[in-house]
Motif scaffolding. Structure first.
Motif, PDB file in Angstrom:
ATOM      1  N   ALA A 156       0.849  -1.192   0.000  1.00 36.79           N
ATOM      2  CA  ALA A 156       0.000   0.000   0.000  1.00 36.79           C
ATOM      3  C   ALA A 156       0.882   1.238   0.000  1.00 36.79           C
ATOM      4  CB  ALA A 156      -0.922   0.005   1.218  1.00 36.79           C
ATOM      5  N   VAL A 157       0.341   2.349  -0.514  1.00 34.05           N
ATOM      6  CA  VAL A 157       1.107   3.592  -0.594  1.00 34.05           C
ATOM      7  C   VAL A 157       0.151   4.776  -0.519  1.00 34.05           C
ATOM      8  CG1 VAL A 157       1.028   3.708  -3.131  1.00 34.05           C
ATOM      9  CG2 VAL A 157       2.926   4.800  -1.901  1.00 34.05           C
ATOM     10  N   SER A 158       0.627   5.871   0.057  1.00 29.85           N
ATOM     11  CA  SER A 158      -0.130   7.119   0.028  1.00 29.85           C
ATOM     12  C   SER A 158       0.359   7.963  -1.144  1.00 29.85           C
ATOM     13  CB  SER A 158       0.037   7.891   1.339  1.00 29.85           C
ATOM     14  OG  SER A 158       1.398   8.242   1.549  1.00 29.85           O
ATOM     15  N   ASP A 163      -4.147  12.515  -4.082  1.00 21.76           N
ATOM     16  CA  ASP A 163      -5.298  12.536  -3.171  1.00 21.76           C
ATOM     17  C   ASP A 163      -5.883  11.142  -2.949  1.00 21.76           C
ATOM     18  OD1 ASP A 163      -5.176  15.302  -2.794  1.00 21.76           O
ATOM     19  OD2 ASP A 163      -6.409  15.689  -4.556  1.00 21.76           O
ATOM     20  N   LYS A 164      -5.002  10.177  -2.630  1.00 21.84           N
ATOM     21  CA  LYS A 164      -5.510   8.822  -2.421  1.00 21.84           C
ATOM     22  C   LYS A 164      -4.511   7.993  -1.617  1.00 21.84           C
ATOM     23  CE  LYS A 164      -3.673   7.368  -6.938  1.00 21.84           C
ATOM     24  NZ  LYS A 164      -4.026   6.910  -8.305  1.00 21.84           N
ATOM     25  N   VAL A 165      -5.037   6.966  -0.963  1.00 17.14           N
ATOM     26  CA  VAL A 165      -4.232   5.895  -0.374  1.00 17.14           C
ATOM     27  C   VAL A 165      -4.749   4.604  -0.989  1.00 17.14           C
ATOM     28  CG1 VAL A 165      -3.525   4.703   1.723  1.00 17.14           C
ATOM     29  CG2 VAL A 165      -3.896   7.174   1.769  1.00 17.14           C
ATOM     30  N   VAL A 166      -3.863   3.858  -1.646  1.00 18.95           N
ATOM     31  CA  VAL A 166      -4.285   2.695  -2.420  1.00 18.95           C
ATOM     32  C   VAL A 166      -3.399   1.498  -2.100  1.00 18.95           C
ATOM     33  CG1 VAL A 166      -5.285   4.019  -4.319  1.00 18.95           C
ATOM     34  CG2 VAL A 166      -2.844   3.469  -4.357  1.00 18.95           C
ATOM     35  N   GLY A 185      -9.907   6.640  -1.800  1.00 17.12           N
ATOM     36  CA  GLY A 185      -9.471   7.252  -3.039  1.00 17.12           C
ATOM     37  C   GLY A 185      -9.914   8.680  -3.215  1.00 17.12           C
ATOM     38  N   ALA A 186     -10.426   9.304  -2.181  1.00 14.65           N
ATOM     39  CA  ALA A 186     -10.918  10.675  -2.319  1.00 14.65           C
ATOM     40  C   ALA A 186     -10.543  11.518  -1.112  1.00 14.65           C
ATOM     41  CB  ALA A 186     -12.429  10.670  -2.506  1.00 14.65           C
ATOM     42  N   ILE A 187      -9.379  11.256  -0.547  1.00 14.88           N
ATOM     43  CA  ILE A 187      -8.926  12.009   0.614  1.00 14.88           C
ATOM     44  C   ILE A 187      -8.005  13.130   0.141  1.00 14.88           C
ATOM     45  CG2 ILE A 187      -6.900  10.560   1.059  1.00 14.88           C
ATOM     46  CD1 ILE A 187      -7.527  10.858   4.049  1.00 14.88           C
ATOM     47  N   THR A 188      -8.077  14.281   0.752  1.00 14.75           N
ATOM     48  CA  THR A 188      -7.283  15.423   0.327  1.00 14.75           C
ATOM     49  C   THR A 188      -5.881  15.357   0.918  1.00 14.75           C
ATOM     50  OG1 THR A 188      -9.257  16.800   0.185  1.00 14.75           O
ATOM     51  CG2 THR A 188      -7.140  17.932   0.292  1.00 14.75           C
ATOM     52  N   GLU A 189      -4.889  15.263   0.044  1.00 15.37           N
ATOM     53  CA  GLU A 189      -3.480  15.324   0.412  1.00 15.37           C
ATOM     54  C   GLU A 189      -3.134  14.417   1.597  1.00 15.37           C
ATOM     55  OE1 GLU A 189      -2.900  19.535   0.913  1.00 15.37           O
ATOM     56  OE2 GLU A 189      -2.585  19.843  -1.225  1.00 15.37           O
ATOM     57  N   PRO A 190      -3.283  13.103   1.436  1.00 16.16           N
ATOM     58  CA  PRO A 190      -2.923  12.190   2.529  1.00 16.16           C
ATOM     59  C   PRO A 190      -1.421  12.184   2.762  1.00 16.16           C
ATOM     60  CG  PRO A 190      -3.336  10.954   0.526  1.00 16.16           C
ATOM     61  CD  PRO A 190      -3.715  12.376   0.233  1.00 16.16           C
ATOM     62  N   GLY A 191      -1.045  12.054   4.018  1.00  6.30           N
ATOM     63  CA  GLY A 191       0.366  11.975   4.383  1.00  6.30           C
ATOM     64  C   GLY A 191       0.710  10.583   4.847  1.00  6.30           C
ATOM     65  N   ALA A 209      -3.773   9.969   8.034  1.00  6.07           N
ATOM     66  CA  ALA A 209      -3.741  11.374   8.442  1.00  6.07           C
ATOM     67  C   ALA A 209      -3.465  12.239   7.220  1.00  6.07           C
ATOM     68  CB  ALA A 209      -2.662  11.602   9.495  1.00  6.07           C
ATOM     69  N   THR A 210      -4.235  13.290   7.050  1.00  7.88           N
ATOM     70  CA  THR A 210      -3.969  14.208   5.950  1.00  7.88           C
ATOM     71  C   THR A 210      -2.759  15.072   6.290  1.00  7.88           C
ATOM     72  OG1 THR A 210      -5.398  15.947   6.819  1.00  7.88           O
ATOM     73  CG2 THR A 210      -6.405  14.344   5.351  1.00  7.88           C
ATOM     74  N   ALA A 211      -1.965  15.364   5.268  1.00 10.64           N
ATOM     75  CA  ALA A 211      -0.833  16.265   5.439  1.00 10.64           C
ATOM     76  C   ALA A 211      -1.159  17.656   4.920  1.00 10.64           C
ATOM     77  CB  ALA A 211       0.391  15.711   4.714  1.00 10.64           C
TER      78      ALA A 211
END
Length: 468
Positions: A156-158, A163-166, A185-191, A209-211
């Motif tokens: 898995a990777v952010s 704008d996704k973690v998959v 797949g619709a998160i804003t700027e994931p860290g 967590a969003t960055a």
């Protein structure tokens, strides 16, 4: 390998003893790894019994391997490959042969990549990029684990700019032909994100967590066991954080349930506990001397059975690495901090890894310093000391055999009716915990080959054996 009888003389105490953890000064592994080392991972790479290191440099664009010399030092770096703006590395057996491989992400706002490099079994890595995905713009944290219902190591990777973690499903041979599958797949700027079994149903869940600057959103996603994820309707946090740099599933209060540990690099270091009654989350701020929290790790650093916390400085000035011993008694939970590195030699410790690098039965720390002129790779030896005056000391000779072993360990000389036996791997993870009687053998046949630490209750001595 010749099997021998290992004769161990142990002092078994009926009374009180305790461990005190002190740390060596920093030991330099590499003072010139290239520009801006950013990520580090540890694991067995060449079939040896001591953990090795992998480092990725962000500006230098190099993946470097440091083999453990098994004498408290590391060999000079070997460059595996060049990769632009390396943001994360991890170690796992991707193709099912020749041991642990290297997985890495390349940050790019337009064309980030997720790749892996094959191990030949001796710690030599092919420079050929095995591309998992070239559509993870702003690729960041990499995780390897069993995400779906099969037995193959998935990845898995952010993707900050995507704008996704998959995650990507492995077919067992290192091929990821099914394409990306969303954790969210619709998160804003994931860290950063982490994956563990948060709800106790046997599969890997995720916390993300969003960055995004000032957003401060943290959410949990539950895995249905097949790799399909559903968001927890209750936010862990949706405001009040400036820049979330690190998030982990950790049992902070040692109550058997995972909590969520968070570093806000321009704010607080805190943890969130899920409330059993309504499923909401409560924040508890952790006091430390570090105003700009960086990366945190949670391991049992003093061998007392409780997970402690190690925290790094994400900026410059002041302490660079501190340790907070777990008390395990809410609401205090953590003891006052101990400084591990206050030398000032490190600048912006963006990554650490914890393992028993010298194989002495306790966990050490390796770290990277990002900022020049001290951008380097260092390690800190755990000098664990067992203290206390025993009462009613009972001298007892215990024989353990054979060593090495492929299946059973036998004991002679145990005089108590039962004794609890714990086995730990070299990363400090407890693998076996069971009671045995004096004539009973311990079955280790299901362990992977390698070095392990075996401890007997009421003993302040640990010893090692090799499973082959």
């Amino acid at each position: 390998m010749k099997k021998t009888l290992l004769l161990l003389t142990l002092s078994l105490f009926i009374g009180n003893s305790f461990a005190q953890t002190v740390w060596s000064a920093y030991k330099t592994i590499d003072s010139d790894p290239g520009e801006n080392p950013y990520t580090i991972a540890s694991g067995m790479l060449n079939g040896g019994a001591y953990p090795d290191l992998v480092v990725g440099t962000y500006v230098g664009n190099k993946i470097l391997v440091y083999m453990n010399n098994e004498d408290g030092t590391f060999a000079s770096s070997v460059e595996v490959a060049t990769l632009a703006n390396i943001s994360s590395v991890t170690i796992a057996d991707i193709d099912g042969v020749n041991g642990n491989d290297i997985i890495a992400s390349s940050y790019s706002a337009d064309g980030g990549k997720l790749v892996w490099y094959a191990n030949d079994g001796s710690g030599n890595f092919s420079a050929t990029e095995n591309v998992i995905s070239s559509d993870v713009d702003g690729a960041g944290t990499v995780f390897a684990g069993l995400i779906n219902a099969d037995a193959f190591m998935d990845v898995a990777v952010s993707a900050f700019d995507g704008d996704k973690v998959v995650w990507f499903s492995n077919d067992g041979a290192g091929t990821f032909s099914g394409g990306e599958q969303n954790i969210n797949g619709a998160i804003t700027e994931p860290g950063d994100f982490d994956m563990k079994d948060f709800d106790g149903d046997g599969d890997l869940d995720a916390v993300i967590a969003t960055a995004a600057w000032g957003a401060g959103i943290i959410d949990v996603y539950y895995n249905d066991g097949t790799g399909i994820f559903t968001i927890d309707p209750n936010n862990v946090s949706n405001s009040g954080n400036t820049y979330l740099y690190d998030v982990d599933f950790v049992d902070v209060d040692n109550d058997g349930a995972l909590d969520i540990l968070v570093s806000d690099s321009y704010g607080t270091f805190s943890w969130y506990k899920r409330n059993d009654m309504d499923g909401t989350y409560s924040e508890i701020v952790i006091t430390s001397s570090i105003p700009n929290p960086g990366i945190s790790e949670s391991e049992d650093m003093d061998n007392d059975g409780k997970k402690d916390i190690v925290l790094s400085n994400g900026a410059t000035g002041g302490d660079d690495i501190v340790w907070m011993k777990s008390i395990g008694v809410p609401p205090t939970t953590l003891d006052v901090q101990t400084t591990i590195d206050g030398s000032g030699i490190q600048k912006q410790v963006y990554a650490m890894t914890i393992a028993d690098f010298d194989n002495d039965g306790d966990l050490d720390i390796a770290s990277i310093s990002y900022q020049a002129p001290n951008d380097g790779v260092y390690w800190f030896e755990n000098l664990l000391e067992t203290l206390g005056v025993p009462e009613n000391e009972l001298a007892q000779t215990i024989r353990m055999y054979p060593n090495p072993t492929s299946d059973l360990i036998h004991f002679n000389g145990i005089t108590t009716e039962t004794m609890n036996v714990s086995v730990y791997d070299v990363l400090g993870k407890q693998i076996i915990n069971q009671s045995i009687n004096p004539k009973e053998a311990l079955d280790v046949s299901k362990l992977q080959n390698g070095l392990y630490v075996l401890k007997l209750d009421n003993s302040n001595t640990s010893f090692k054996f090799v499973k082959e």
